[in-house]
Structure formats: structure tokens, C-alpha cells
Design a protein around this motif. Structure first.
Motif, short mmCIF file in Angstrom:
data_model
loop_
_atom_site.label_atom_id
_atom_site.label_comp_id
_atom_site.label_asym_id
_atom_site.label_seq_id
_atom_site.Cartn_x
_atom_site.Cartn_y
_atom_site.Cartn_z
N ARG A 20 0.82 -1.22 0.00
CA ARG A 20 0.00 0.00 0.00
C ARG A 20 0.85 1.27 0.00
N VAL A 21 0.27 2.35 -0.46
CA VAL A 21 0.93 3.66 -0.44
C VAL A 21 1.09 4.10 1.02
N GLN A 22 2.27 4.58 1.36
CA GLN A 22 2.58 4.92 2.75
C GLN A 22 1.60 5.93 3.34
N ARG A 23 1.26 6.97 2.60
CA ARG A 23 0.45 8.04 3.16
C ARG A 23 -1.01 7.63 3.39
N THR A 24 -1.42 6.52 2.81
CA THR A 24 -2.82 6.10 2.98
C THR A 24 -2.99 5.00 4.03
N ARG A 25 -1.89 4.57 4.65
CA ARG A 25 -1.98 3.47 5.61
C ARG A 25 -2.46 3.97 6.97
N ARG A 26 -3.49 3.33 7.48
CA ARG A 26 -3.96 3.61 8.84
C ARG A 26 -3.72 2.42 9.77
N HIS A 27 -3.46 1.27 9.18
CA HIS A 27 -3.27 0.05 9.96
C HIS A 27 -1.99 -0.65 9.50
N GLU A 28 -1.19 -1.10 10.46
CA GLU A 28 0.05 -1.80 10.14
C GLU A 28 -0.27 -3.14 9.46
N LEU A 29 0.54 -3.48 8.45
CA LEU A 29 0.33 -4.73 7.74
C LEU A 29 0.47 -5.93 8.68
N GLN A 30 1.49 -5.90 9.56
CA GLN A 30 1.67 -7.02 10.48
C GLN A 30 0.44 -7.20 11.37
N SER A 31 -0.14 -6.11 11.82
CA SER A 31 -1.33 -6.20 12.67
C SER A 31 -2.50 -6.83 11.93
N ILE A 32 -2.68 -6.43 10.67
CA ILE A 32 -3.76 -7.00 9.87
C ILE A 32 -3.56 -8.50 9.69
N LEU A 33 -2.33 -8.91 9.41
CA LEU A 33 -2.05 -10.33 9.18
C LEU A 33 -2.20 -11.14 10.46
N VAL A 34 -1.78 -10.60 11.59
CA VAL A 34 -1.91 -11.32 12.87
C VAL A 34 -3.38 -11.49 13.24
N VAL A 35 -4.16 -10.43 13.07
CA VAL A 35 -5.60 -10.53 13.36
C VAL A 35 -6.24 -11.56 12.42
N ALA A 36 -5.88 -11.50 11.15
CA ALA A 36 -6.46 -12.43 10.18
C ALA A 36 -6.10 -13.87 10.51
#
Length: 377
Positions: A20-36
């Protein structure tokens, strides 16, 4: 805190590049993957359920991963899975599986499975994955996507390059009965048992005639093994015969690295209320002809555990074929995630319940989920 193995898993997830584009990120990728991953272990089958599980347990996740903007919405989960390079997630999964497995031994079954829910009637064919299953260890060793314009013949060598199979016996169905695959296994120090069918017509005919002639002349060497089983109203008798490579195949065998023996398996089945049936199968093997036929019988029979213990578990316990995911990288990413979750569940021996019950228990009890992940939050 997570132990060494689970810390390594989280580190691998953390090292996956964010598309994802840096300026549009509100959630860390690692956090999304861990939750998933946690949600998938606990029974979530799609992005809506992943987001819902995260929101219901947000306080718990905040102690595990950074959540400056809370739990991502289901649209964010879906968008991330569409954009994320599936090969990166697959690589992280492979590295973790290698650490879990340690030194691999016994029979390793290579087989493919289509994810039926990844295709619509008017779309391309469904995603097809080739997996390596350590039958005697009950472990998934790795998986590889079959290219949409290809088949398992090209995916199997790619998968084998990721694995350390020295000393193992590798079994593959007829589509993998190829000289190049035999050479690759031989170079890696692994033995093979390859199903021989019509795609190798000449060799199949010669091996078939070889056993028929030996049988009619009653000149079989004593390297045979017979076993029987019964259940579900059916009785089955399986007879295994192991022989050196026939003289008529010596020239062709020279192009098959390591090939030293051929195998015949006769399966006679008697179903209650119906006539008996007989099926004859043939195999090429690098195991010496003096290897006890019982060893070959175990490996040939163990090959089907990839269907019974892996593919069946993915379909029934993880509801893989019912998963409706079509776009971009999403089917591949969610397939890898399900395999990670499945192995986490299979690794647990603290309770004697099925995989579906384990998933429900992980959803009902965060303490059990922590046990599965080897963490203390």
C-alpha cells in the motif's frame, strides 16, 4: 511472550513488504495479518468475520500488536489480501513450516488440490495448489501455486526446491512420474515411489507385461507383502510385489536417475451386497529391489494421507471450497493463511478433539488461542 518459533513467525510476517501507499496506511500490515491469522484459527472464514473477531477482542489484540487506529474494517482486510504479493506470504509460511518440521523423515506425499471457491463459472479455472505433506509426521511442509496456464508438472519442481528431503521417501501421483522430477529427487538424496500410468505408456506396458509373465510362470521372488483391512461394509486385500527393473526397460531406465525397482499393487475389494472388484497399479521406485515390500506398502498407502488428513481437513474443518474469493491475489493469500492456521491447530495435542471443535474452542477461549500460538498476552 512468544517462544522462539512463534516469535520467528511474527518476525516473518513483519518482514513482508506492504504493497500500500505509505500516506494512505492507517493500519500496520503485520497487525492485519496477525488478526487475520488468529481469526482464521478461531473459525473466521472470510474478511467480514476476521474484522468482527478482531473488533470483539480488540483489547486482547492491543496487547499483542500495534493498533493505533483500532481494528481494520473488512474492506481493508479484503483490499490488503488483493494487493499483497502472495509469494511473500508463501515464503514467510514456508520458513515457519520448516522451523516447525525440523528434520523431515519418513514418507512425503506430493499432491495437488483445487480451491473451488476461487473461481466463478465465467472466470478462469480455480486456484490450484500443490502441497508437500510429511505423512509420518502429520505436517505440511510447503505449498506452491500452479500457474494458470500450466499444470502440476511445472509446480512440483518449484516446490521441491524449497524442501530438504534427504533420506525421505517421496510419493507422487502419475502426473509427477517424470524423468526430470526423478533426477531432482535423486540429486537431493531422496528416494521416490512414482505412480506409473498411461502418461508413460511404453514403460507402463513393459512393467505390466513383466509382472504378468512372472505371475504366469510363478517365478516371483519372495519380496512380497500382503495386508487386509475391513470397514464400512467393505473388505480389501492388498498384495504388493517388488521386482528389479525388467531387462526390457534397462535402456529406458538409464534415463531415470536412481531407478532400481518396479512395484505391482493388486487391490481386491468386496463390498457387502455387490460383486468383488480388482484394481492393479504399478510404480517406479529408486528403492533397491531387496527393500522389504512392507516398506513400499507403507509409503504407497501413506500417500493417501495427503487426501485424508490435509485436503479433507481444508475442505471440512477450514471450509476451503466454500470460501468465495476471486480477485487478484486474494484467493492465493487466503489459501496460504488457511494452511498456516490448519498447521497451528494440528500441532496442538493438549486436547483430544477434532479440528472443527478446536477452531470453535479457540473462538470461545482466548486462553486456548494463546496456547495454540505459544504466547502469553
Amino acid at each position: 511472550m512468544p517462544n522462539a518459533v512463534e516469535m520467528s513467525l511474527l518476525q516473518h510476517l513483519q518482514n513482508i513488504p506492504d504493497p500500500r501507499v505509505q500516506r494512505t496506511r492507517r493500519h500496520e500490515l503485520q497487525s492485519i495479518l496477525v488478526v487475520a491469522l488468529c481469526a482464521t484459527i478461531a473459525g473466521a472464514d472470510n474478511c467480514v468475520e476476521m474484522a468482527e473477531f478482531g473488533q470483539q477482542h480488540q483489547d486482547w489484540f492491543e496487547r499483542l500488536v500495534p493498533l493505533p487506529s483500532g481494528i481494520a474494517s473488512h474492506d481493508t482486510f479484503a483490499r490488503v489480501f488483493r494487493l499483497l504479493d502472495a509469494k511473500e506470504l508463501e515464503r514467510a509460511c514456508q520458513q515457519w513450516l520448516a522451523q516447525v518440521a525440523g528434520r523431515v523423515h519418513g514418507t512425503v506425499a506430493i499432491d495437488g488440490k483445487s480451491v473451488r471457491g476461487s473461481s466463478k463459472a465465467d472466470a478462469r479455472r480455480p486456484l490450484h495448489m500443490v502441497s508437500a505433506w510429511a505423512a509420518d509426521m502429520g505436517l505440511l511442509l510447503g505449498q506452491c501455486k500452479v500457474d494458470g496456464k500450466s499444470n502440476e508438472i511445472t509446480a512440483i519442481p518449484e516446490l521441491l526446491r524449497l524442501l530438504h528431503l534427504k533420506g525421505c521417501i517421496v510419493t507422487i501421483d502419475a502426473i509427477g512420474c517424470q524423468k526430470s522430477i526423478a533426477q531432482q529427487l535423486h540429486e537431493h538424496g531422496a528416494d521416490y515411489v512414482l505412480s506409473l500410468k498411461g502418461n508413460q505408456r511404453h514403460m507402463h506396458q513393459v512393467v505390466q507385461k513383466h509382472f504378468e509373465v512372472q505371475g504366469s510362470q510363478e517365478r516371483f521372488e519372495e519380496n512380497t507383502y500382503t495386508e487386509s483391512c475391513s470397514g464400512h461394509g467393505r473388505q480389501e486385500l492388498r498384495s504388493y510385489r517388488l521386482s528389479p527393473v525388467p531387462g526390457a526397460l534397462q535402456r529406458a531406465a538409464a534415463h531415470w536417475p536412481g531407478l532400481t525397482s518396479v512395484v505391482q499393487v493388486v487391490r481386491r475389494r468386496q463390498q457387502a451386497g455387490s460383486e468383488a472388484s480388482e484394481e492393479v497399479s504399478y510404480y517406479l521406485s529408486s528403492l533397491p529391489a531387496h527393500t522389504p515390500a512392507k516398506v513400499l506398502a507403507h509409503s504407497i498407502r501413506a500417500h493417501w494421507s495427503v487426501e485424508n488428513q490435509l485436503h479433507w481437513s481444508l475442505d471440512v474443518a477450514m471450509r476451503e471450497d466454500a470460501a468465495q474469493s476471486y480477485k487478484d491475489q486474494s484467493p492465493h493469500n487466503q489459501t496460504v493463511l488457511r494452511r498456516m492456521a490448519l498447521q497451528v491447530l494440528k500441532n496442538d495435542t493438549s486436547v483430544k478433539i477434532g479440528l472443527q471443535a478446536k477452531r470453535k474452542r479457540a473462538g470461545w477461549s482466548l486462553g486456548y488461542l494463546e496456547l495454540l500460538l505459544g504466547i502469553s498476552v
